[in-house]
Design a protein around this motif. Structure first.
Motif, PDB file in Angstrom:
ATOM      1  N   LEU A 131       9.294  -4.104   9.639  1.00  0.00           N
ATOM      2  CA  LEU A 131       9.449  -3.226   8.462  1.00  0.00           C
ATOM      3  C   LEU A 131      10.074  -1.896   8.879  1.00  0.00           C
ATOM      4  O   LEU A 131      10.037  -1.522  10.048  1.00  0.00           O
ATOM      5  CB  LEU A 131       8.070  -2.965   7.845  1.00  0.00           C
ATOM      6  N   ILE A 177       2.186  -1.244   3.753  1.00  0.00           N
ATOM      7  CA  ILE A 177       1.686  -2.585   4.056  1.00  0.00           C
ATOM      8  C   ILE A 177       0.171  -2.515   4.261  1.00  0.00           C
ATOM      9  O   ILE A 177      -0.343  -1.557   4.849  1.00  0.00           O
ATOM     10  CB  ILE A 177       2.401  -3.217   5.281  1.00  0.00           C
ATOM     11  N   SER A 232      -0.949 -10.243   5.195  1.00  0.00           N
ATOM     12  CA  SER A 232      -0.743  -8.834   4.884  1.00  0.00           C
ATOM     13  C   SER A 232       0.045  -8.783   3.587  1.00  0.00           C
ATOM     14  O   SER A 232       0.740  -9.733   3.236  1.00  0.00           O
ATOM     15  CB  SER A 232       0.032  -8.141   6.013  1.00  0.00           C
ATOM     16  N   TYR A 233      -0.099  -7.668   2.877  1.00  0.00           N
ATOM     17  CA  TYR A 233       0.636  -7.478   1.621  1.00  0.00           C
ATOM     18  C   TYR A 233       1.539  -6.261   1.748  1.00  0.00           C
ATOM     19  O   TYR A 233       1.078  -5.187   2.141  1.00  0.00           O
ATOM     20  CB  TYR A 233      -0.343  -7.251   0.461  1.00  0.00           C
ATOM     21  N   VAL A 234       2.801  -6.421   1.400  1.00  0.00           N
ATOM     22  CA  VAL A 234       3.758  -5.313   1.457  1.00  0.00           C
ATOM     23  C   VAL A 234       4.105  -4.893   0.032  1.00  0.00           C
ATOM     24  O   VAL A 234       4.424  -5.740  -0.808  1.00  0.00           O
ATOM     25  CB  VAL A 234       5.066  -5.723   2.174  1.00  0.00           C
ATOM     26  N   ILE A 285       5.175  -7.315  10.806  1.00  0.00           N
ATOM     27  CA  ILE A 285       4.795  -5.910  10.541  1.00  0.00           C
ATOM     28  C   ILE A 285       5.789  -4.957  11.197  1.00  0.00           C
ATOM     29  O   ILE A 285       6.339  -4.075  10.542  1.00  0.00           O
ATOM     30  CB  ILE A 285       3.345  -5.633  11.013  1.00  0.00           C
ATOM     31  N   TYR A 295       7.237   3.071   6.994  1.00  0.00           N
ATOM     32  CA  TYR A 295       6.252   2.405   6.125  1.00  0.00           C
ATOM     33  C   TYR A 295       4.843   2.755   6.609  1.00  0.00           C
ATOM     34  O   TYR A 295       4.567   2.741   7.814  1.00  0.00           O
ATOM     35  CB  TYR A 295       6.442   0.887   6.137  1.00  0.00           C
ATOM     36  N   THR A 308      -2.754  -4.497   5.981  1.00  0.00           N
ATOM     37  CA  THR A 308      -2.779  -5.491   7.054  1.00  0.00           C
ATOM     38  C   THR A 308      -4.140  -6.142   7.281  1.00  0.00           C
ATOM     39  O   THR A 308      -4.249  -7.016   8.152  1.00  0.00           O
ATOM     40  CB  THR A 308      -2.320  -4.861   8.389  1.00  0.00           C
TER      41      THR A 308
END
Lengths: 239, 239
Positions: free
Chosen positions: A171, A136, A127-129, A168, A175, A138
């Motif tokens: 966070l 995020i 995943s990229y935040v 996840i 978010y 996912t």
């Protein structure tokens, strides 16, 4: 190259209707650098046009994992933007221009995409935040009120449960979560909602594992063509 | 009622896949008041569930115009949220709980939706501007690189040209435009893009009128059922 007169990061969510895949463009309004997350080969020309319309230079094509339900658009996009680097997790086993691991940060002008490894749907899921955007991305690790299936491609429900809870749900609760697919036309969710309302992931780990093992889902339609193509970064996968 | 711990307005874009209609939920994170723009009857139960999940109280159901391509969800939503008021432009000729005209402001907790009359697709078309979100919701007046058709329901291309130029293109160029439909999976655009790249609306008014009059589009599939139902706020229109 003249950038549009915008005062904040450029964000675009897009849909590919055949596999109901959501693709994301993130652009830095100061430098004109852009990344695309989970592009689909069928909609690559649309995505190229949007990037060109906005005078963005695509520097990264990020795949959250080796997809089974569509062929990635990264190879097609690199034809249009030759300096674009495709990105995949080092644990995926697939071909890419650049490999990432947990904790890496991909810089796209002023935007920073923090890599969080979220295996369980596949071994190489990330995943990229993006903390400025409080978002995020996912892929298939977490879906809206659901999650990616765990019955093929090294799927493991116990691993997926840990990924979602550690990477996840840790966070901040406001978010926004942007997922890889949704079949009901719901485009986003939040950490708060999934922590409190996800019918699978609010179960105990043991119940979750049991539930996932008993799903008996049909064999994915495009897997036999999509996975081999995606192991080679989408090469040879054009429809 | 406990609201989610969010620090900014709640925004949700949703899709109804049959008519490719985009629906929007806007919620005030401080008061829990919410509005929905262009809901569709087929997806009303999904929308009710999302509002309930977020503990939002739906106070307004806004239709940008009397739709021809789907039945509005406002009547169904009022069954779930009895104090919800449906909203339509006073010039639409349709039934609603509340009528709005150019310059009115609909307050939804701390959110303010400024009404801009944008006729031309129909006489009663309005767009809603939310300045905190730097966003405009245009229904069918302006579409991405396109616009609503002008060959039925009091359509008038000359009027539409003026609406778009005066009421939409006069906004700051980085305002995001959220449209009523898009058939290519593109979910948003900006004032800058449409002012510079819309192939129809960058023409002169004379050329635009000529182009729109020569389009020869097919008769809309759902118009004979949808318009009578929508003139009555969606009553009797449940599938």
């Amino acid at each position: 190259m003249k950038l549009p007169p915008f005062n904040s990061p450029i964000f675009r969510q897009l849909i590919e209707f055949k596999s109901n895949t959501y693709t994301y463009i993130l652009g830095c309004h100061k430098t004109g650098k852009a990344a695309i997350i989970d592009p689909v080969v069928d909609t690559a020309s649309r995505d190229v046009q949007i990037l060109r319309d906005l005078n963005l230079d695509l520097v990264y094509g990020l795949n959250t994992h080796v997809h089974a339900d569509h062929v990635t658009g990264t190879n097609e996009l690199r034809n249009a933007f030759p300096s674009m680097k495709s990105v995949l997790c080092s644990k995926s086993g697939g071909e890419a221009d650049k490999y990432v691991s947990n904790g890496d940060v991909i810089e796209v002008g002023g935007l920073k995409l923090e890599v969080r490894e979220t295996p369980g749907h596949t071994n190489g899921c990330v995943s990229y935040v993006e903390h400025h955007l409080k978002s995020i991305f996912t892929g298939d690790a977490l879906l809206i009120r659901a999650c990616g299936r765990t019955d093929f491609q090294q799927g493991n429900p116990s691993t997926l449960f840990d990924s979602v809870h550690k990477q996840i749900f840790s966070l901040p609760e406001d978010y926004v979560i942007y997922v890889g697919h949704n079949y009901d036309g719901i485009l986003q969710t939040t950490v708060w909602e999934e922590k409190n309302l996800n019918p699978r992931l609010t179960k105990s780990k043991e119940e979750f594992v049991k539930f996932m093992k008993n799903m008996k889902l049909p064999y994915p339609k495009q897997i036999d063509a999509a996975v081999p193509a995606n192991m080679k970064d989408g090469k040879g996968g054009k429809n």
